[in-house]
Scaffold this active site. Structure first.
Site, PDB file in Angstrom:
ATOM      1  N   GLY A  10     -19.973  32.491  42.430  1.00  0.00           N
ATOM      2  CA  GLY A  10     -21.387  32.827  42.196  1.00  0.00           C
ATOM      3  C   GLY A  10     -21.493  34.337  42.202  1.00  0.00           C
ATOM      4  CG  PHE A  11     -20.026  38.254  40.390  1.00  0.00           C
ATOM      5  CD1 PHE A  11     -19.536  38.617  41.631  1.00  0.00           C
ATOM      6  CD2 PHE A  11     -20.172  39.226  39.423  1.00  0.00           C
ATOM      7  CE1 PHE A  11     -19.195  39.933  41.906  1.00  0.00           C
ATOM      8  CE2 PHE A  11     -19.837  40.551  39.674  1.00  0.00           C
ATOM      9  CZ  PHE A  11     -19.351  40.904  40.922  1.00  0.00           C
ATOM     10  N   GLY A  12     -24.030  36.563  40.995  1.00  0.00           N
ATOM     11  CA  GLY A  12     -25.343  37.038  40.550  1.00  0.00           C
ATOM     12  C   GLY A  12     -25.716  38.269  41.353  1.00  0.00           C
ATOM     13  CB  VAL A  14     -26.306  37.728  46.840  1.00  0.00           C
ATOM     14  CG1 VAL A  14     -25.638  37.928  48.190  1.00  0.00           C
ATOM     15  CG2 VAL A  14     -27.820  37.591  47.031  1.00  0.00           C
ATOM     16  N   GLY A  15     -23.850  38.253  44.913  1.00  0.00           N
ATOM     17  CA  GLY A  15     -22.398  38.347  44.717  1.00  0.00           C
ATOM     18  C   GLY A  15     -21.978  39.738  44.268  1.00  0.00           C
ATOM     19  CE  LYS A 127     -31.495  29.605  51.435  1.00  0.00           C
ATOM     20  NZ  LYS A 127     -31.409  31.036  51.286  1.00  0.00           N
ATOM     21  N   GLY A 209     -36.049  40.528  43.470  1.00  0.00           N
ATOM     22  CA  GLY A 209     -34.811  39.748  43.632  1.00  0.00           C
ATOM     23  C   GLY A 209     -34.711  39.021  44.959  1.00  0.00           C
ATOM     24  CD  GLU A 212     -33.583  31.187  47.441  1.00  0.00           C
ATOM     25  OE1 GLU A 212     -32.657  30.794  46.711  1.00  0.00           O
ATOM     26  OE2 GLU A 212     -33.386  31.874  48.462  1.00  0.00           O
ATOM     27  CE  LYS A 227     -33.290  31.845  54.788  1.00  0.00           C
ATOM     28  NZ  LYS A 227     -34.281  32.811  54.312  1.00  0.00           N
TER      29      LYS A 227
HETATM   30  N1  LIG Z   1     -31.436  36.972  46.774  1.00  0.00           N
HETATM   31  C1  LIG Z   1     -31.467  37.062  48.088  1.00  0.00           C
HETATM   32  O1  LIG Z   1     -32.061  38.004  48.658  1.00  0.00           O
HETATM   33  C2  LIG Z   1     -30.748  36.057  48.934  1.00  0.00           C
HETATM   34  C3  LIG Z   1     -30.114  34.951  48.376  1.00  0.00           C
HETATM   35  N2  LIG Z   1     -29.459  34.052  49.176  1.00  0.00           N
HETATM   36  C4  LIG Z   1     -28.767  32.923  48.575  1.00  0.00           C
HETATM   37  O2  LIG Z   1     -27.648  33.450  47.866  1.00  0.00           O
HETATM   38  C5  LIG Z   1     -27.385  32.675  46.714  1.00  0.00           C
HETATM   39  C6  LIG Z   1     -27.289  33.602  45.510  1.00  0.00           C
HETATM   40  O3  LIG Z   1     -28.529  34.266  45.344  1.00  0.00           O
HETATM   41  P1  LIG Z   1     -28.755  35.306  44.167  1.00  0.00           P
HETATM   42  O4  LIG Z   1     -27.542  36.141  44.009  1.00  0.00           O
HETATM   43  O5  LIG Z   1     -30.048  35.943  44.423  1.00  0.00           O
HETATM   44  O6  LIG Z   1     -28.876  34.284  42.930  1.00  0.00           O
HETATM   45  P2  LIG Z   1     -28.475  34.538  41.403  1.00  0.00           P
HETATM   46  O7  LIG Z   1     -29.162  33.468  40.632  1.00  0.00           O
HETATM   47  O8  LIG Z   1     -28.671  35.959  41.036  1.00  0.00           O
HETATM   48  O9  LIG Z   1     -26.883  34.268  41.401  1.00  0.00           O
HETATM   49  C7  LIG Z   1     -26.319  33.003  41.486  1.00  0.00           C
HETATM   50  C8  LIG Z   1     -25.143  32.985  40.542  1.00  0.00           C
HETATM   51  O10 LIG Z   1     -24.450  31.752  40.688  1.00  0.00           O
HETATM   52  C9  LIG Z   1     -23.860  31.476  39.437  1.00  0.00           C
HETATM   53  N3  LIG Z   1     -23.508  30.057  39.323  1.00  0.00           N
HETATM   54  C10 LIG Z   1     -24.286  29.015  38.953  1.00  0.00           C
HETATM   55  N4  LIG Z   1     -23.562  27.886  38.940  1.00  0.00           N
HETATM   56  C11 LIG Z   1     -22.295  28.223  39.285  1.00  0.00           C
HETATM   57  C12 LIG Z   1     -21.075  27.522  39.405  1.00  0.00           C
HETATM   58  N5  LIG Z   1     -20.998  26.208  39.174  1.00  0.00           N
HETATM   59  N6  LIG Z   1     -19.958  28.193  39.750  1.00  0.00           N
HETATM   60  C13 LIG Z   1     -20.011  29.531  39.984  1.00  0.00           C
HETATM   61  N7  LIG Z   1     -21.122  30.256  39.861  1.00  0.00           N
HETATM   62  C14 LIG Z   1     -22.251  29.618  39.527  1.00  0.00           C
HETATM   63  C15 LIG Z   1     -24.877  31.909  38.399  1.00  0.00           C
HETATM   64  O11 LIG Z   1     -24.171  32.344  37.268  1.00  0.00           O
HETATM   65  P3  LIG Z   1     -24.241  31.650  35.819  1.00  0.00           P
HETATM   66  O12 LIG Z   1     -24.862  32.693  34.949  1.00  0.00           O
HETATM   67  O13 LIG Z   1     -22.839  31.401  35.492  1.00  0.00           O
HETATM   68  O14 LIG Z   1     -25.067  30.387  35.944  1.00  0.00           O
HETATM   69  C16 LIG Z   1     -25.569  33.098  39.100  1.00  0.00           C
HETATM   70  O15 LIG Z   1     -25.118  34.328  38.599  1.00  0.00           O
HETATM   71  C17 LIG Z   1     -28.500  31.649  46.598  1.00  0.00           C
HETATM   72  O16 LIG Z   1     -27.995  30.417  47.064  1.00  0.00           O
HETATM   73  C18 LIG Z   1     -29.581  32.160  47.525  1.00  0.00           C
HETATM   74  O17 LIG Z   1     -30.297  31.125  48.142  1.00  0.00           O
HETATM   75  C19 LIG Z   1     -29.345  34.212  50.520  1.00  0.00           C
HETATM   76  C20 LIG Z   1     -29.936  35.293  51.127  1.00  0.00           C
HETATM   77  C21 LIG Z   1     -30.728  36.252  50.390  1.00  0.00           C
HETATM   78  N1  LIG Z   2     -35.588  33.640  49.398  1.00  0.00           N
HETATM   79  C1  LIG Z   2     -35.095  34.095  50.653  1.00  0.00           C
HETATM   80  C2  LIG Z   2     -33.849  34.889  50.469  1.00  0.00           C
HETATM   81  C3  LIG Z   2     -32.692  34.113  50.860  1.00  0.00           C
HETATM   82  O1  LIG Z   2     -32.546  33.525  51.909  1.00  0.00           O
HETATM   83  C4  LIG Z   2     -36.118  34.980  51.347  1.00  0.00           C
HETATM   84  O2  LIG Z   2     -37.137  35.247  50.741  1.00  0.00           O
HETATM   85  O3  LIG Z   2     -35.890  35.351  52.515  1.00  0.00           O
END
Ligand SMILES: NC(=O)C1=CN([C@@H]2O[C@H](COP(=O)(O)OP(=O)(O)OC[C@H]3O[C@@H](n4cnc5c(N)ncnc54)[C@H](OP(=O)(O)O)[C@@H]3O)[C@@H](O)[C@H]2O)C=CC1
Ligand SMILES: N[C@@H](CC=O)C(=O)O
Length: 346
Positions: A10-12, A14-15, A127, A209, A212, A227
């Site tokens: 998962g490289f969005g 956070v990644g 989560k 960002g 969710e 959580k």
């Molecule tokens: N944003 C925040 O502040 C916080 C987020 N989180 C949690 O962290 C996680 C990531 O959040 P965030 O980075 O904001 O979300 P994003 O949507 O930016 O990133 C998630 C990434 O996961 C990828 N993905 C989807 N399906 C798969 C798969 N089968 N295998 C590998 N990668 C996949 C997606 O890429 P693709 O383009 O390939 O679909 C996407 O880039 C979430 O579960 C969120 O609840 C936790 C704390 C804080």
């Molecule tokens: N959507 C959450 C982020 C990840 O846990 C928040 O708003 O705190």
């Protein structure tokens, strides 16, 4: 000097920040833990990148959302994603930062179980898999003698799990109450302090960002409830399920209600609570009204807070740990550091 191979699933938002922080801290890991930490793989749903000797920092840094991320990368390959890829990646630590699917566990559940079975340590920021089956995953980690770390999934930059497990070790915790979702606190603060309409505040949380991908997950209280489930099961072995949590979100709260509460000197906050009673665990998520002088009433924006009641260390209050993708990545990096610390050779 041990080489530590990291794969990020998962490289969005956070990644990407996890990769950025690990890159910046390479020297620190070498100095403090004699650990040569390298990101060998990052994967999205369709494609990934892999290099056994470590992916160059500049290559990872270029994978911004604006550039189209992994999907748009000409070097990315379909062979470098999925569980078979993970299995053959030689990772020592897998950092799971994919989407949260609390109904089936989603791909995260597959990645985490695969990693644990291959004796890879796991740091989960998402989560879903933890809500789905934390006890099973914990058992798997123990069987394979690896660590399962979950700070990112339990309010991230606000210490919750570590606070209870490390700082309060040995205490009986009887109550855990807090503002665990930054998005809802940000929206309520904007409405209360600046008269911003609900929809506008939601749009701003999305832009930052922190919300969710489907903001209803935050707004309807699911994020806080998830959580709570993870915390209750990790800390108290509670066997708690999501459907057992009394849950009410903030959808439907109006600016008019805000005006009324302001006149009464009351501040609304979406809080989650876990109580341990003689009859078992009870947990709830709902908007609660606090007098303006209450500590929670003064926690604004995406900032969070937790209050813990213990038998012998009294009540503790921690305020901070703003929700933000980079701060969430930092929480995962803290988990990584704890793993390195535990495995440092004397
Ligand atoms: N944003 C925040 O502040 C916080 C987020 N989180 C949690 O962290 C996680 C990531 O959040 P965030 O980075 O904001 O979300 P994003 O949507 O930016 O990133 C998630 C990434 O996961 C990828 N993905 C989807 N399906 C798969 C798969 N089968 N295998 C590998 N990668 C996949 C997606 O890429 P693709 O383009 O390939 O679909 C996407 O880039 C979430 O579960 C969120 O609840 C936790 C704390 C804080
Ligand atoms: N959507 C959450 C982020 C990840 O846990 C928040 O708003 O705190």
């Amino acid at each position: 000097m041990k080489q530590w191979n990291i794969v990020i699933t998962g490289f969005g938002r956070v990644g990407w920040h996890v990769a950025e922080l690990i890159g910046k801290r390479r020297e620190r890991y070498l100095q403090r833990y004699q650990a040569d930490v390298r990101i060998v793989g990052v994967c999205g749903s369709k494609k990934g990148l892999y290099h056994q000797a470590g992916l160059p920092g500049e290559q990872l840094a270029a994978l911004t959302a604006a550039s189209g991320g992994l999907q748009a990368s000409p070097e990315a390959s379909e062979a470098h994603t999925g569980t078979a890829f993970l299995q053959g990646s030689g990772a020592d630590v897998v950092i799971e930062a994919g989407p949260t699917d609390f109904v089936t566990g989603g791909p995260a559940y597959e990645y985490i179980t695969t990693a644990l079975r291959c004796s890879m340590h796991v740091i989960s920021i998402s989560k879903g898999a933890l809500v789905f089956d934390y006890p099973g995953l914990k058992r798997l980690a123990e069987e394979h003698q690896v660590m399962l770390k979950i700070s990112g999934a339990t309010a991230a930059a606000l210490p919750t799990i570590d606070l209870a497990e490390y700082n309060l070790a040995g205490c009986e915790v009887s109550r855990f109450v807090g503002i665990f979702t930054g998005t809802t606190n940000f929206i309520l603060s904007k409405m209360y302090q600046d008269n911003v309409p609900f929809e506008e505040a939601v749009a701003e949380a999305k832009r930052r960002g922190i919300a969710e991908p489907d903001p209803r997950f935050d707004l309807e209280g699911w994020d806080t409830a998830c959580k709570l489930v993870i915390l209750a099961n990790a800390l108290f072995d509670a066997g708690l399920r999501l459907e057992q949590i009394e849950r009410e979100g903030i959808t439907g709260i109006t600016v008019e209600q805000m005006l009324q509460w302001r006149e009464q000197n009351l501040v609304p906050k979406l809080t989650g609570e876990i109580c341990r009673t003689a009859h078992g665990i009870c947990a709830s998520v709902k908007p609660r009204l606090y007098p303006a002088e209450h500590s929670f009433a003064q926690v604004n924006g995406a900032t969070k807070a937790v209050m813990v009641e213990t038998d012998v260390m009294g009540e503790l209050l921690v305020i901070g740990g703003k929700s933000d993708p980079r701060a969430a990545a930092a929480a995962a990096c803290k988990d990584l550091e704890h793993i390195l610390m535990m495995h440092k050779t004397p």
